[in-house]
Design a protein around this motif. Sequence first.
Motif, PDB file in Angstrom:
ATOM      1  N   GLU A 193     -35.972  10.589  11.224  1.00 50.45           N
ATOM      2  CA  GLU A 193     -36.483   9.889  10.056  1.00 50.45           C
ATOM      3  C   GLU A 193     -35.471   9.879   8.921  1.00 50.45           C
ATOM      4  OE1 GLU A 193     -40.304  11.539   9.112  1.00 50.45           O
ATOM      5  OE2 GLU A 193     -41.276  10.515  10.806  1.00 50.45           O
ATOM      6  N   LEU A 194     -35.416   8.743   8.239  1.00 57.61           N
ATOM      7  CA  LEU A 194     -34.483   8.533   7.143  1.00 57.61           C
ATOM      8  C   LEU A 194     -35.119   8.935   5.818  1.00 57.61           C
ATOM      9  CD1 LEU A 194     -33.393   4.955   8.250  1.00 57.61           C
ATOM     10  CD2 LEU A 194     -32.008   7.032   8.480  1.00 57.61           C
ATOM     11  N   ALA A 195     -34.265   9.284   4.857  1.00 59.50           N
ATOM     12  CA  ALA A 195     -34.737   9.630   3.525  1.00 59.50           C
ATOM     13  C   ALA A 195     -33.802   9.026   2.486  1.00 59.50           C
ATOM     14  CB  ALA A 195     -34.803  11.146   3.348  1.00 59.50           C
ATOM     15  N   ASP A 196     -34.349   8.661   1.348  1.00 64.09           N
ATOM     16  CA  ASP A 196     -33.571   8.045   0.284  1.00 64.09           C
ATOM     17  C   ASP A 196     -32.441   8.970  -0.173  1.00 64.09           C
ATOM     18  OD1 ASP A 196     -33.044   6.026  -1.699  1.00 64.09           O
ATOM     19  OD2 ASP A 196     -33.928   7.373  -3.182  1.00 64.09           O
ATOM     20  N   GLY A 197     -31.246   8.418  -0.254  1.00 67.70           N
ATOM     21  CA  GLY A 197     -30.097   9.179  -0.719  1.00 67.70           C
ATOM     22  C   GLY A 197     -29.410  10.019   0.335  1.00 67.70           C
ATOM     23  N   ARG A 198     -29.958  10.053   1.524  1.00 67.73           N
ATOM     24  CA  ARG A 198     -29.341  10.849   2.589  1.00 67.73           C
ATOM     25  C   ARG A 198     -28.073  10.175   3.086  1.00 67.73           C
ATOM     26  NH1 ARG A 198     -32.326  13.062   8.144  1.00 67.73           N
ATOM     27  NH2 ARG A 198     -30.504  14.163   8.984  1.00 67.73           N
ATOM     28  N   THR A 199     -27.084  10.989   3.437  1.00 70.82           N
ATOM     29  CA  THR A 199     -25.863  10.484   4.045  1.00 70.82           C
ATOM     30  C   THR A 199     -25.852  10.869   5.516  1.00 70.82           C
ATOM     31  OG1 THR A 199     -24.603  10.635   1.994  1.00 70.82           O
ATOM     32  CG2 THR A 199     -23.346  10.541   4.033  1.00 70.82           C
ATOM     33  N   LEU A 200     -25.750   9.870   6.372  1.00 73.67           N
ATOM     34  CA  LEU A 200     -25.685  10.092   7.812  1.00 73.67           C
ATOM     35  C   LEU A 200     -24.227  10.071   8.257  1.00 73.67           C
ATOM     36  CD1 LEU A 200     -28.482   7.619   9.015  1.00 73.67           C
ATOM     37  CD2 LEU A 200     -28.738  10.014   8.359  1.00 73.67           C
ATOM     38  N   GLU A 201     -23.835  11.062   9.023  1.00 74.22           N
ATOM     39  CA  GLU A 201     -22.499  11.101   9.611  1.00 74.22           C
ATOM     40  C   GLU A 201     -22.647  10.791  11.093  1.00 74.22           C
ATOM     41  OE1 GLU A 201     -19.855  11.451   7.817  1.00 74.22           O
ATOM     42  OE2 GLU A 201     -20.746  12.146   5.928  1.00 74.22           O
ATOM     43  N   LEU A 202     -22.311   9.571  11.467  1.00 66.45           N
ATOM     44  CA  LEU A 202     -22.539   9.091  12.831  1.00 66.45           C
ATOM     45  C   LEU A 202     -21.317   8.343  13.330  1.00 66.45           C
ATOM     46  CD1 LEU A 202     -26.114   7.620  12.241  1.00 66.45           C
ATOM     47  CD2 LEU A 202     -25.602   9.763  13.441  1.00 66.45           C
ATOM     48  N   ALA A 203     -20.874   8.651  14.525  1.00 65.69           N
ATOM     49  CA  ALA A 203     -19.774   7.925  15.174  1.00 65.69           C
ATOM     50  C   ALA A 203     -18.524   7.879  14.297  1.00 65.69           C
ATOM     51  CB  ALA A 203     -20.219   6.505  15.557  1.00 65.69           C
TER      52      ALA A 203
END
Length: 235
Positions: free
Chosen positions: A117-127
């Motif tokens: 689940e996503l959240a506002d302001g979150r930074t995803l580190e993917l690929a």
Amino acid sequence: MLIAGFPAGPWGTNCYVAATGAGQECVVIDPGKDSADGVADVVREHGLKPVAVLVTHGHVDHMWCVAPVAGTYDATAWIHPADRHLLSNPMAGMSRETTAMLLGGKYEFAEPDRVEELADGRTLELAGLSFVVDHTPGHTEGSVTFRTPYADADVSEVMFSGDLLFAGSIGRTDLPGGDHPTMLRSLREKVLTLPDDVVVLPGHGEQTSIARERATNPYLLDLADETPAPPTRGL
């Protein structure tokens, strides 16, 4: 950075594949109806390995192939919790007309094996890429955009805007979960605050930029005097 995009399905929904370069891991953004073959073509052409599927919102034209694509590549799907129920019950977010279009066939939807689940302001580190998540409700309750840095002197970021913002238009708000005042707030707080050099890759239609939309988009211009305008794009 490698970004490949193509329109798919009866709604011409833009599906995007992003990676640091050929031969690397990648993320798939909004694989809608009839997009699985297009994703496979991009993956094969560039020697990529999908590790994540990012969903800007739960409307069926953006998530139809989330489970098939995630399952094919053993990838994790990411969606905002307010729209997560649409992964298994997309009819809950459709208009009567859209539902009628699909009644001729039998369709079964289910969540992928792995959903985060996503959240506002979150930074995803993917690929090898970083994506800042902005919660932008209005089109749906769980609509989000994804922004990633772009190594170009003239472009600071690329934003995958889903059905929040288009070239010259914005997303409709008359479907279940939509709300026009909320959409205007999302545009005011999460779009108009961005630098002009941000490139916008929308869910439908051609790419644009924050500078272009700030100067010419009638819906953004209307925010100056708080005059609402009926949106016209999206499912």
